[in-house]
Design a protein around this motif. Structure first.
Motif, PDB file in Angstrom:
ATOM      1  N   THR A  14      91.425  54.256 -14.209  1.00  0.00           N
ATOM      2  CA  THR A  14      91.450  53.808 -15.600  1.00  0.00           C
ATOM      3  C   THR A  14      92.737  53.062 -15.915  1.00  0.00           C
ATOM      4  OG1 THR A  14      90.031  55.634 -16.262  1.00  0.00           O
ATOM      5  CG2 THR A  14      91.288  54.554 -18.007  1.00  0.00           C
ATOM      6  N   THR A  15      93.850  53.612 -15.519  1.00  0.00           N
ATOM      7  CA  THR A  15      95.136  52.952 -15.770  1.00  0.00           C
ATOM      8  C   THR A  15      95.178  51.579 -15.118  1.00  0.00           C
ATOM      9  OG1 THR A  15      96.253  55.090 -15.918  1.00  0.00           O
ATOM     10  CG2 THR A  15      97.637  53.157 -15.484  1.00  0.00           C
ATOM     11  N   LEU A  16      94.764  51.514 -13.862  1.00  0.00           N
ATOM     12  CA  LEU A  16      94.748  50.236 -13.164  1.00  0.00           C
ATOM     13  C   LEU A  16      93.741  49.278 -13.795  1.00  0.00           C
ATOM     14  CD1 LEU A  16      95.691  48.435 -10.845  1.00  0.00           C
ATOM     15  CD2 LEU A  16      93.947  49.515  -9.411  1.00  0.00           C
ATOM     16  N   GLY A  17      92.560  49.770 -14.128  1.00  0.00           N
ATOM     17  CA  GLY A  17      91.536  48.926 -14.733  1.00  0.00           C
ATOM     18  C   GLY A  17      91.988  48.323 -16.045  1.00  0.00           C
ATOM     19  N   GLU A  18      92.590  49.127 -16.894  1.00  0.00           N
ATOM     20  CA  GLU A  18      93.067  48.628 -18.182  1.00  0.00           C
ATOM     21  C   GLU A  18      94.201  47.622 -18.008  1.00  0.00           C
ATOM     22  OE1 GLU A  18      93.903  52.307 -20.198  1.00  0.00           O
ATOM     23  OE2 GLU A  18      91.818  52.502 -20.892  1.00  0.00           O
ATOM     24  N   THR A  19      95.096  47.883 -17.059  1.00  0.00           N
ATOM     25  CA  THR A  19      96.210  46.968 -16.797  1.00  0.00           C
ATOM     26  C   THR A  19      95.700  45.655 -16.212  1.00  0.00           C
ATOM     27  OG1 THR A  19      97.643  48.869 -16.404  1.00  0.00           O
ATOM     28  CG2 THR A  19      98.436  46.724 -15.632  1.00  0.00           C
ATOM     29  N   LEU A  20      94.780  45.733 -15.268  1.00  0.00           N
ATOM     30  CA  LEU A  20      94.188  44.534 -14.660  1.00  0.00           C
ATOM     31  C   LEU A  20      93.407  43.739 -15.705  1.00  0.00           C
ATOM     32  CD1 LEU A  20      93.870  43.004 -11.983  1.00  0.00           C
ATOM     33  CD2 LEU A  20      91.829  44.399 -11.545  1.00  0.00           C
ATOM     34  N   SER A 166     102.147  48.400 -10.813  1.00  0.00           N
ATOM     35  CA  SER A 166     102.506  47.002 -10.537  1.00  0.00           C
ATOM     36  C   SER A 166     102.296  46.652  -9.063  1.00  0.00           C
ATOM     37  CB  SER A 166     103.939  46.690 -10.980  1.00  0.00           C
ATOM     38  OG  SER A 166     104.866  47.515 -10.332  1.00  0.00           O
ATOM     39  N   GLU A 167     102.536  47.587  -8.145  1.00  0.00           N
ATOM     40  CA  GLU A 167     102.260  47.334  -6.724  1.00  0.00           C
ATOM     41  C   GLU A 167     100.760  47.170  -6.494  1.00  0.00           C
ATOM     42  OE1 GLU A 167     105.827  49.704  -4.392  1.00  0.00           O
ATOM     43  OE2 GLU A 167     104.238  50.889  -5.331  1.00  0.00           O
ATOM     44  N   ARG A 168      99.972  48.012  -7.123  1.00  0.00           N
ATOM     45  CA  ARG A 168      98.513  47.925  -6.999  1.00  0.00           C
ATOM     46  C   ARG A 168      98.024  46.597  -7.576  1.00  0.00           C
ATOM     47  NH1 ARG A 168      96.350  53.994  -8.581  1.00  0.00           N
ATOM     48  NH2 ARG A 168      97.300  55.037  -6.798  1.00  0.00           N
ATOM     49  N   LEU A 169      98.535  46.270  -8.736  1.00  0.00           N
ATOM     50  CA  LEU A 169      98.145  45.039  -9.414  1.00  0.00           C
ATOM     51  C   LEU A 169      98.458  43.820  -8.548  1.00  0.00           C
ATOM     52  CD1 LEU A 169      97.010  44.227 -12.206  1.00  0.00           C
ATOM     53  CD2 LEU A 169      99.363  43.946 -12.958  1.00  0.00           C
ATOM     54  N   LYS A 170      99.613  43.812  -7.948  1.00  0.00           N
ATOM     55  CA  LYS A 170     100.015  42.690  -7.089  1.00  0.00           C
ATOM     56  C   LYS A 170      99.033  42.511  -5.940  1.00  0.00           C
ATOM     57  CE  LYS A 170     103.806  40.886  -4.358  1.00  0.00           C
ATOM     58  NZ  LYS A 170     104.584  41.267  -3.232  1.00  0.00           N
ATOM     59  N   ARG A 171      98.671  43.596  -5.276  1.00  0.00           N
ATOM     60  CA  ARG A 171      97.720  43.510  -4.154  1.00  0.00           C
ATOM     61  C   ARG A 171      96.379  42.943  -4.592  1.00  0.00           C
ATOM     62  NH1 ARG A 171      96.974  48.431  -0.363  1.00  0.00           N
ATOM     63  NH2 ARG A 171      95.549  46.931   0.532  1.00  0.00           N
ATOM     64  N   ILE A 172      95.908  43.392  -5.740  1.00  0.00           N
ATOM     65  CA  ILE A 172      94.602  42.950  -6.228  1.00  0.00           C
ATOM     66  C   ILE A 172      94.639  41.486  -6.643  1.00  0.00           C
ATOM     67  CG2 ILE A 172      92.870  43.279  -8.035  1.00  0.00           C
ATOM     68  CD1 ILE A 172      93.812  46.299  -7.970  1.00  0.00           C
ATOM     69  N   VAL A 173      95.651  41.107  -7.389  1.00  0.00           N
ATOM     70  CA  VAL A 173      95.749  39.719  -7.860  1.00  0.00           C
ATOM     71  C   VAL A 173      95.854  38.752  -6.677  1.00  0.00           C
ATOM     72  CG1 VAL A 173      97.199  38.096  -9.152  1.00  0.00           C
ATOM     73  CG2 VAL A 173      96.640  40.334 -10.133  1.00  0.00           C
ATOM     74  N   GLU A 174      96.541  39.140  -5.615  1.00  0.00           N
ATOM     75  CA  GLU A 174      96.620  38.290  -4.415  1.00  0.00           C
ATOM     76  C   GLU A 174      95.230  38.034  -3.847  1.00  0.00           C
ATOM     77  OE1 GLU A 174      99.287  40.424  -1.827  1.00  0.00           O
ATOM     78  OE2 GLU A 174     101.081  39.668  -2.855  1.00  0.00           O
ATOM     79  N   VAL A 175      94.394  39.066  -3.809  1.00  0.00           N
ATOM     80  CA  VAL A 175      93.031  38.908  -3.291  1.00  0.00           C
ATOM     81  C   VAL A 175      92.175  38.107  -4.268  1.00  0.00           C
ATOM     82  CG1 VAL A 175      90.924  40.131  -2.617  1.00  0.00           C
ATOM     83  CG2 VAL A 175      93.157  40.976  -1.865  1.00  0.00           C
ATOM     84  N   VAL A 176      92.287  38.418  -5.555  1.00  0.00           N
ATOM     85  CA  VAL A 176      91.512  37.704  -6.577  1.00  0.00           C
ATOM     86  C   VAL A 176      91.811  36.206  -6.516  1.00  0.00           C
ATOM     87  CG1 VAL A 176      91.260  37.360  -9.082  1.00  0.00           C
ATOM     88  CG2 VAL A 176      91.209  39.675  -8.121  1.00  0.00           C
ATOM     89  N   ASP A 177      93.060  35.853  -6.318  1.00  0.00           N
ATOM     90  CA  ASP A 177      93.446  34.441  -6.247  1.00  0.00           C
ATOM     91  C   ASP A 177      92.823  33.719  -5.061  1.00  0.00           C
ATOM     92  OD1 ASP A 177      94.935  34.621  -8.565  1.00  0.00           O
ATOM     93  OD2 ASP A 177      96.865  34.854  -7.529  1.00  0.00           O
ATOM     94  N   ARG A 178      92.471  34.469  -4.004  1.00  0.00           N
ATOM     95  CA  ARG A 178      91.865  33.864  -2.808  1.00  0.00           C
ATOM     96  C   ARG A 178      90.344  33.794  -2.888  1.00  0.00           C
ATOM     97  NH1 ARG A 178      95.562  37.412   0.262  1.00  0.00           N
ATOM     98  NH2 ARG A 178      93.717  38.661   0.719  1.00  0.00           N
TER      99      ARG A 178
END
Length: 179
Positions: A14-20, A166-178
Motif C-alpha cells: 500500500t505504501t509503495l502503491g500510493e507513492t508510485l 525511495s529505493e523500491r520506487l527507483k527500481r520500479i521507475v527504471e523498469v517502467v521507463d523501459r
C-alpha cells in the motif's frame, strides 16, 4: 501502464502503491477496498467474489493506467492478463509482524487489547499473517504468490528485504521507463 504490487501483509504494498501513484500520476486501487464490505467492525465481512472482481474491474475501466495493490490470487485467472508489470515485495517475517502490530495499534489503539472482539480479531490476524512463509499453510502464503507470479504474462520485479520506499520506487521507475 498497468502495475500490480503484491506481497504478504505489511510488506509495504500500500505504501509503495500510493507513492508510485503520486510519482506516476496514475490511480492506485487497494484490493482490500473491494474484498471487504464496509461494516461496523472493519475487515470482518467479505464481499462476494464475483461482485468484488466486477467492482474493481469497473474502476479500472475508467483509467488507461493504474496500480493495483494487494493479492489477486483468488480472484480468477483473467487477472493474470491485466498488467504490464508486477512487483513482488518480500520482507522477513520478524519485520512484517512488527509492522503489522504497529499498524493495528495505529488503526484501533488499545481496542486491540481492551475490546474482546477486537482482541480476538487481532490475535486471529496475527496468527494468519505469521504463517505466510509456511508453504504448507492453506491460507495465503509465499508459495501461492510465487505460483501466481510464474503465471503472469508481464515482467516481474522482486524486491527482497527491508529497502526504503525511495529505493523500491527507483527500481520500479527504471523498469517502467523501459517498457
Amino acid at each position: 501502464m498497468k502495475i500490480h504490487i503484491l506481497g504478504a501483509s505489511c510488506a509495504g504494498s500500500t505504501t509503495l502503491g500510493e507513492t508510485l501513484s503520486a510519482r506516476l500520476n496514475i490511480p492506485y486501487f487497494d484490493t482490500d477496498s473491494f474484498f471487504w464490505e464496509k461494516s461496523a467492525v472493519p475487515y470482518t465481512v467479505k464481499r462476494e467474489a464475483q461482485l468484488r472482481s466486477r467492482l474493481l474491474k469497473d474502476e479500472l475501466r475508467k483509467s488507461e493506467n493504474y496500480i493495483v495493490g494487494g493479492s489477486l490470487v483468488s480472484w480468477g485467472e483473467e487477472w493474470k492478463q491485466m498488467f504490464d508489470l508486477a512487483v513482488f515485495l518480500y520482507l522477513p517475517k520478524e519485520i512484517r509482524m512488527e509492522r503489522l502490530v504497529q499498524r493495528e495499534i495505529e488503526r484501533y489503539g488499545n481496542q486491540i487489547y481492551d475490546d474482546a472482539q477486537r482482541h480476538k480479531l487481532f490475535l486471529e490476524f496475527i496468527d494468519w499473517a505469521s504463517k505466510y512463509d509456511d508453504r504448507s499453510f492453506t491460507g495465503r502464503n509465499i508459495g501461492i504468490h510465487e505460483r501466481w507470479l510464474e503465471g503472469l504474462n508481464c515482467p516481474v520485479i522482486k524486491i527482497v528485504g527491508d529497502t526504503t520506499v525511495s529505493e523500491r520506487l527507483k527500481r520500479i521507475v527504471e523498469v517502467v521507463d523501459r517498457i
